[in-house]
Write an enzyme that holds these catalytic residues in place. Structure first.
Site, PDB file in Angstrom:
ATOM      1  N   HIS A  38       9.365  81.366  73.324  1.00  0.00           N
ATOM      2  CA  HIS A  38      10.131  82.383  74.041  1.00  0.00           C
ATOM      3  C   HIS A  38       9.801  82.313  75.327  1.00  0.00           C
ATOM      4  O   HIS A  38       9.556  83.356  76.160  1.00  0.00           O
ATOM      5  CB  HIS A  38       9.909  83.696  73.331  1.00  0.00           C
ATOM      6  CG  HIS A  38      10.699  83.679  71.687  1.00  0.00           C
ATOM      7  ND1 HIS A  38      11.554  84.459  71.720  1.00  0.00           N
ATOM      8  CD2 HIS A  38      10.203  83.128  70.794  1.00  0.00           C
ATOM      9  CE1 HIS A  38      11.914  84.492  70.412  1.00  0.00           C
ATOM     10  NE2 HIS A  38      10.897  83.456  69.844  1.00  0.00           N
ATOM     11  N   GLU A  78     -10.089  66.101  83.318  1.00  0.00           N
ATOM     12  CA  GLU A  78     -11.033  65.560  84.210  1.00  0.00           C
ATOM     13  C   GLU A  78     -11.433  64.314  83.895  1.00  0.00           C
ATOM     14  O   GLU A  78     -11.916  63.483  84.765  1.00  0.00           O
ATOM     15  CB  GLU A  78     -12.380  66.635  84.003  1.00  0.00           C
ATOM     16  CG  GLU A  78     -13.096  66.881  85.158  1.00  0.00           C
ATOM     17  CD  GLU A  78     -14.212  67.982  84.950  1.00  0.00           C
ATOM     18  OE1 GLU A  78     -15.157  68.059  84.016  1.00  0.00           O
ATOM     19  OE2 GLU A  78     -13.969  69.119  85.497  1.00  0.00           O
ATOM     20  N   LYS A 133     -15.919  71.724  96.697  1.00  0.00           N
ATOM     21  CA  LYS A 133     -17.286  72.133  96.835  1.00  0.00           C
ATOM     22  C   LYS A 133     -17.705  72.111  98.160  1.00  0.00           C
ATOM     23  O   LYS A 133     -18.492  72.956  98.839  1.00  0.00           O
ATOM     24  CB  LYS A 133     -18.125  71.837  95.986  1.00  0.00           C
ATOM     25  CG  LYS A 133     -17.914  72.263  94.606  1.00  0.00           C
ATOM     26  CD  LYS A 133     -18.922  71.759  93.721  1.00  0.00           C
ATOM     27  CE  LYS A 133     -18.739  72.007  92.008  1.00  0.00           C
ATOM     28  NZ  LYS A 133     -19.571  71.111  91.087  1.00  0.00           N
TER      29      LYS A 133
END
Lengths: 447, 447
Positions: free
Chosen positions: B307, B286, B421
């Site tokens: 793995h 951010e 948003k």
């Protein structure tokens, strides 16, 4: 179809000519896979597995699961990599990431032997105190360090708690069908054993006993799961990218890779997709990440991570694309309550289903990320049933094989995983590694 | 020092001239930060926080935590992004990722309001059935969608269960100190409130009430945590990259970025580091992911993910580097038992401490990944104490600010988070977004 590709959020990012050209390469890759003559062709047992699986063993798995469910509070599943991620992904997807904390009539399931962490081991031992325990150890060779250490510890615990006779009824071993010391030891000790097939690699093994036994112990319908995988297999056999979602996915991600999008972020909008993301990262990362090639696999759970990696995805370096798992129906609706005071200003969604808000957040994000320069492949998934899990898993496996062949690598080996192991064995003084040890210790001392 | 940079696994990947040149830029960045005149300078309250924090409020946090510990089985913490990740990272680091499943004399702690998932909400409600509950809602504005929905639901639950009078004793609100409807409503309702400071952004807020209240409820020593942060602040103030680990980390990662290493993988060898990884991903992603710049932050837990993503890191595209958190001492040793039969061939490590095997795996992997072409920055961390957590958090925050200034961005804003948003509000019909709605619906219909 339980899985469909929506390519609308690729508009403006891929062109017809590139897709057409990649489609041809995908058809060639599919032919190579079908011919059984491609690289890694000794590890393509997973392709026909949903049809050819061992029905007798499958019946034994169901019986063992019933026995385990009746006789323990906690099932400890010991395994790493492909012997860990698939089963955990299934349990979180079909049941819940909070499975162990929810009320239920099946045992808690903890995964061990997937780390060398002392805190993880000692904490799990403390959780097991005073509980009835069963064990499922999963290891092809029986000699992989992480699960082997955990098996030493938990086997000793069960022997002490129940005696060797009692422990025998509680230890279930999934390993090589005949070779290996673990198989031999299990037969002598009287443990029931299940098979890690020779021709199915770890990351493709969730629909074998490797995944199915723990999954069944969580009360998940493994018949339905295999049916989903079977139906997915039938769709993936089709030589038409319009009808075959696996071809379609493989095509788009390779077009994007060639356009410089070298990081793929698998996106879910439900926390129950988190371990599916992890399973997918092994599947794709291990299959394609070789010869300095491959797409780097990353993952997020939205909207959580829209408040974390969202900024980067929206505005950061433009070398990434997203693949969004859009689960159409997760559970019963939850209606957002009204607040007469409207303290939070959210009364415009009072009375709406929460799932509607979530799917709107997804649509809003797809558009926003498109506008920010990020192409999105959308994988539409019907629901979170066992059937759909089987369908989705096979879809991803098939697409991965096609994708690897398009890339020109062997999608079924993992030579790079040995590098750290060899160094570790040498540094720990394993017999046979004496030559390397001196050199590595010298390098380490200089550090 | 509780945090030190080991640069030995950068040998051959960075040269002196580049480091020297970047060091100059780091010093300039540090001067800019100290001058309080750089971009985002209204959000640098975190810099002096370990010294200047509100001692009266700190005392109230401790009292509230004691009250919460005594009066509930479950503390539900409602928050998203920086109002979620820091506290969870601290609890998993200092206590355990299995905190809720371990026996303890502190309440279970569940995090809500960080997703729009219906399954997550309904499952948590079912876990809360029949339990005594307290609530800590954390939201600067009180209007962020995810936590606001969760607060509606849990507030109603507490009111119903305890009456408004009883609920008042169980609801704790961390929000703006004076503005915002949540603060006003809380004062009217009689909830105790704590402050999200104006000059500390979400991702830098773990050492404010945002993080400290839930952390204290887990029984973690927040005094020690603040002391660690204070000592870290003193180290980070130094204008000498040899003595200041934050400068050193910022320098190396930017040298690597300029050399084409555009993905950084934060690596831990303990599962208790998983949520610290997630907190770090928000902090760096951010802060830096803007203007089409920044290092893409990814993370793994080894040996688990050796793995999984291990193959890719060893042999895939060479555009990545690793930053390894090397915790020197996690807990009491666990000795690997001997197996007279040596079924797994591991008797060469019988009698060894498991932590020795883990640290050897780390060394082995560092060497292997170096040999594979992957530079590694090692962050040596003393232990998993609260003190060290505070130290480490401040170190990462400071390094992030320096790194962002080196990159030439404002490390304290997150303009890209608004994009989804706005689309979401428009699509959901929020008053004030009518203009966008028609256009977005048209775009969505074409999808």
């Amino acid at each position: 179809m339980s899985v469909k590709i929506n390519n609308k959020f690729l508009d403006g990012f891929v062109n017809e000519a590139d897709v057409a050209s990649m489609t041809k390469r995908a058809y060639s890759a599919q032919e190579l896979l079908k011919s059984k003559k491609g690289p890694g062709n000794d590890y393509i047992g997973w392709v026909e597995l949903p049809e050819n699986y061992d029905k007798d063993e499958f019946a034994r798995i169901k019986i063992a699961a019933e026995k385990i469910k009746k006789s323990c509070d906690i099932l400890v599943v010991i395994g790493i990599g492909g012997s860990y991620l698939g089963a955990r992904a299934a349990i979180e997807f079909v049941k819940s990431p909070l499975y162990n904390n929810l009320k239920k009539d099946t045992p808690d399931i903890y995964f061990a032997g997937n780390t060398i962490s002392t805190t993880a081991l000692t904490e799990l031992l403390s959780i097991c105190e005073g509980k009835d325990i069963c064990l499922n150890v999963i290891s092809k060779s029986g000699t992989t360090t992480e699960p082997a250490i955990a098996f030493r510890v938990f086997k000793a615990l069960l022997n002490e708690k129940y005696g060797e006779q009692g422990a025998r009824e509680r230890i279930f071993v999934t390993t090589d069908k005949e070779r290996g010391t673990l198989k031999q030891f299990s037969d002598e000790a009287g443990y029931e054993t299940f098979v890690v097939p020779d021709d199915v690699g770890g990351r493709y093994s969730v629909l074998t006993a490797v995944g199915l036994l723990p999954i069944a112990c969580a009360g998940i319908d493994i018949e339905a799961m295999m049916k989903g995988a079977y139906d997915s297999m039938k769709a993936c056999e089709l030589s038409d990218s319009e009808k075959n979602p696996a071809l379609s996915y493989a095509i788009y991600r390779n077009v994007l890779l060639e356009a410089g999008k070298s990081t793929e972020i698998l996106v879910g909008y439900e926390p129950y997709l988190l371990m599916l993301n992890e399973w997918w990262k092994q599947l794709y990362g291990e299959s394609e990440g070789k010869e300095h090639k491959g797409i780097f696999p990353a993952s997020v759970i939205f909207s959580t991570d829209l408040h974390s990696l969202g900024q980067y995805i929206q505005d950061g370096k433009r070398n990434l694309f997203e693949t969004v798992i859009d689960v159409k129906k997760s559970c019963e609706d939850f209606i957002i309550p009204n607040d007469p005071r409207n303290v939070d200003g959210l009364n415009f969604i009072s009375g709406e289903a929460l799932s509607h808000v979530n799917s709107t957040a997804m649509l809003a994000t797809l558009i926003a990320h498109n506008d920010g320069g990020v192409p999105n492949i959308v994988v539409e998934v019907k629901d979170k049933s066992a059937y759909t899990f089987g369908y989705l898993v096979y879809f991803f496996e098939y697409a991965c094989a096609i994708s690897g062949y398009i890339l020109g690598v062997n999608p079924f080996d993992q030579p790079g995983v040995e590098a750290y192991k060899k160094n570790m064995f040498a540094l720990l003084g394993k017999p046979g590694y004496e030559g390397m040890r001196a050199e590595l210790e010298k390098r380490a001392l200089n550090k």
